[in-house]
Design an enzyme around this catalytic site. Structure first.
Site, PDB file in Angstrom:
ATOM      1  N   HIS A 203       0.792  -1.126   0.064  1.00 61.21           N
ATOM      2  CA  HIS A 203      -0.067   0.036   0.102  1.00 61.21           C
ATOM      3  C   HIS A 203       0.772   1.148   0.017  1.00 61.21           C
ATOM      4  O   HIS A 203       1.873   1.287   0.676  1.00 61.21           O
ATOM      5  CB  HIS A 203      -0.955   0.037   1.420  1.00 61.21           C
ATOM      6  CG  HIS A 203      -1.294   1.500   1.807  1.00 61.21           C
ATOM      7  ND1 HIS A 203      -0.670   1.997   2.612  1.00 61.21           N
ATOM      8  CD2 HIS A 203      -2.387   2.028   1.292  1.00 61.21           C
ATOM      9  CE1 HIS A 203      -1.584   3.169   2.855  1.00 61.21           C
ATOM     10  NE2 HIS A 203      -2.441   3.266   1.922  1.00 61.21           N
TER      11      HIS A 203
ATOM     12  N   HIS B   5      -6.092  -6.089  18.250  1.00 61.39           N
ATOM     13  CA  HIS B   5      -6.978  -7.167  18.714  1.00 61.39           C
ATOM     14  C   HIS B   5      -6.285  -8.631  18.241  1.00 61.39           C
ATOM     15  O   HIS B   5      -6.676  -9.700  18.486  1.00 61.39           O
ATOM     16  CB  HIS B   5      -8.240  -7.114  18.078  1.00 61.39           C
ATOM     17  CG  HIS B   5      -8.413  -7.190  16.548  1.00 61.39           C
ATOM     18  ND1 HIS B   5      -8.031  -6.080  15.446  1.00 61.39           N
ATOM     19  CD2 HIS B   5      -8.630  -8.107  15.816  1.00 61.39           C
ATOM     20  CE1 HIS B   5      -8.222  -6.503  14.584  1.00 61.39           C
ATOM     21  NE2 HIS B   5      -8.818  -7.820  14.375  1.00 61.39           N
TER      22      HIS B   5
ATOM     23  N   GLY C 255     -19.388  10.175   2.823  1.00 63.26           N
ATOM     24  CA  GLY C 255     -19.904   9.900   1.670  1.00 63.26           C
ATOM     25  C   GLY C 255     -18.777  10.070   0.436  1.00 63.26           C
ATOM     26  O   GLY C 255     -19.351  10.425  -0.609  1.00 63.26           O
TER      27      GLY C 255
END
Lengths: 305, 305
Positions: free
Chosen positions: B108, B177, B260
């Site tokens: 990435h 987690h 949005g």
């Protein structure tokens, strides 16, 4: 308001987990659940039961947990500031079922009980829960029977109960970034204590026991339908929405992950296999398009029955 | 501090997108990018370029966007309250590459430029960005060359730059987690403006242009390695962590989904196929276990070179 019988709730939840697993094993006909118990460092623990690679169920997870903590997490007191600083106890059964056959819907159910305590004050307790259905290739008959079972179990508790919790479910299981509901809904309730412990507990039991009555007939009706690679690929694609909802929006999932819950039990809800495809839209007029146009928006199903 | 040359930044970003796509097409050797331009109702738009089912790349998405808004979103001003109420302009290139071959890492990269304006006041602007590497079957040689390229491009900007942004990357791409880093890290920077526009822009260019120099040699070294179903299944399983990070923690993803943004462009980062498996742990002593034990925790790689 009568005081809460925590022991009775726990016994009910443990029996519910056992009964639902037995029913699902019977439906599946081949695979069985494996159980794993775990402890939580901060207090409490649980038992996760998982069935994988069944004849009907690619994965089914039915989780019981009973956790305790010295202080209510901030995220749980945001809308109830009067509970900040109280110790808490939470117990519940939560399940997610991912069938192999795309004609059998994915489903989720949960019932839970929460108590917030402090010395010198009455404990504050409430119930929550619900169940919802996520079809890939929906049959109107299934959606109607699902909602009829939900409405029937609500009826003894008042005529406003089903419409209220049906709407809450539509509102909760909604993906704003997709402008889609997660599925065709069902029931969702929370903060339930107004009618007193006995009545509230009775409603939670009705929801917990109603789940398998609502789901099993749908499985039976669709399990023998044959499907092909096209339907399988669409199911895998749509499972991506389930992941998106659970990881971006689901309060229980985020609360669990961010407060040191048992990750493998929380993420039992993740589908075993999932697909994303950039820019996918179903072909106009296809049954896949019908899912989007008819079923992934809130509807008053029982008006159409 | 010299004022920002927004036009120059935009021209750089558009060229960067084009150049990276061309380099990736050349690496892949078969597939090519398809472009799709889109407008945003609130102002601005972008162009998404996606390559799918390539020889090497199962999916590669390289996104350019330039969006404007009348008021900074609350989530963006939480740690900079002095910017609340300003209008904003944000532009950037963001990419995620999911290779077929589990021996080629997922990667990435992102570079971005932000301006917050109000009448009668100087605009406040800053750069951000970075790149990070997520191997499934890591080779130490690859991790070292990746970090060496990162360190080399940082060097002209000061000796503290690489260690600072390397640590920021380790801290940011972390899954609490799972108690795992997302991968072996790289660089992450934000709020960059202290050295003035020219220097800050130069650093952002160095990161943007450095990405392909860091990644291409790794692809070349690993693309011919043969792999089997075992490695493929582990790759699909580990891709689940990528989904978990992006949907639960990644600020850019959540910001985009909740304000949005164009969902399909934001979720271009999702892997094309992903697997979850309850309770999976790699066999003791396996290469898969080595990934967890050695590579998914922050390490001072260049000390080991």
């Amino acid at each position: 308001m009568t005081g809460p019988d925590t022991h009775a709730v726990k016994q009910f939840l443990l029996a519910l987990q056992t009964n639902i697993c037995a029913e699902l094993e019977q439906l599946d006909g081949e695979a069985s659940f494996k159980a794993e118990s775990w402890q939580r460092a901060e207090g409490g623990g649980g038992t996760s039961r998982v069935l994988t690679q069944g004849k009907l169920f690619e994965q089914a997870g039915v989780n019981f947990s009973h956790v305790k903590g010295a202080a209510m997490p901030a995220s749980a007191t945001a809308h109830r500031p009067e509970l900040a600083g109280r110790s808490f106890e939470a117990m519940g059964v939560s399940l997610v079922i991912h069938p192999n056959n795309p004609y059998i819907p994915t489903t989720h159910a949960n019932v839970r009980f929460f108590i917030a305590s402090k010395e010198g004050a009455d404990p504050v307790w409430w119930f929550g829960g619900g169940f919802d259905l996520t079809p890939y290739y929906p049959f109107k008959e299934d959606v109607l029977s699902w909602h009829q079972t939900a409405a029937d179990l609500c009826a003894p508790f008042g005529e406003e109960v089903y419409p209220k919790y049906k709407k809450w479910c539509d509102d909760y299981f909604f993906l704003p970034h997709r402008n889609e509901t997660r599925g065709v809904g069902g029931l969702f309730f929370d903060d339930l204590n107004q009618a007193g412990f006995e009545q509230s507990f009775a409603f939670m039991r009705a929801v917990g026991e109603g789940f398998i009555q609502a789901y099993a007939p749908i499985v039976e009706r669709r399990k023998a339908l044959s499907f092909g690679e096209h339907e399988r690929q669409f199911q895998l694609y749509r499972r991506g929405r389930y992941v998106e909802f659970n990881l971006v929006y689901d309060r229980g999932t985020l609360f669990g992950l961010q407060t040191g819950g048992r990750t493998e039990s929380i993420l039992m809800s993740m589908p075993p296999l999932v697909r994303w495809e950039y820019g996918f839209t179903p072909a106009a007029g296809s049954v896949e398009a019908e899912l989007y146009e008819v079923y992934l928006k809130p509807q008053d199903w029982l008006q159409q029955a």
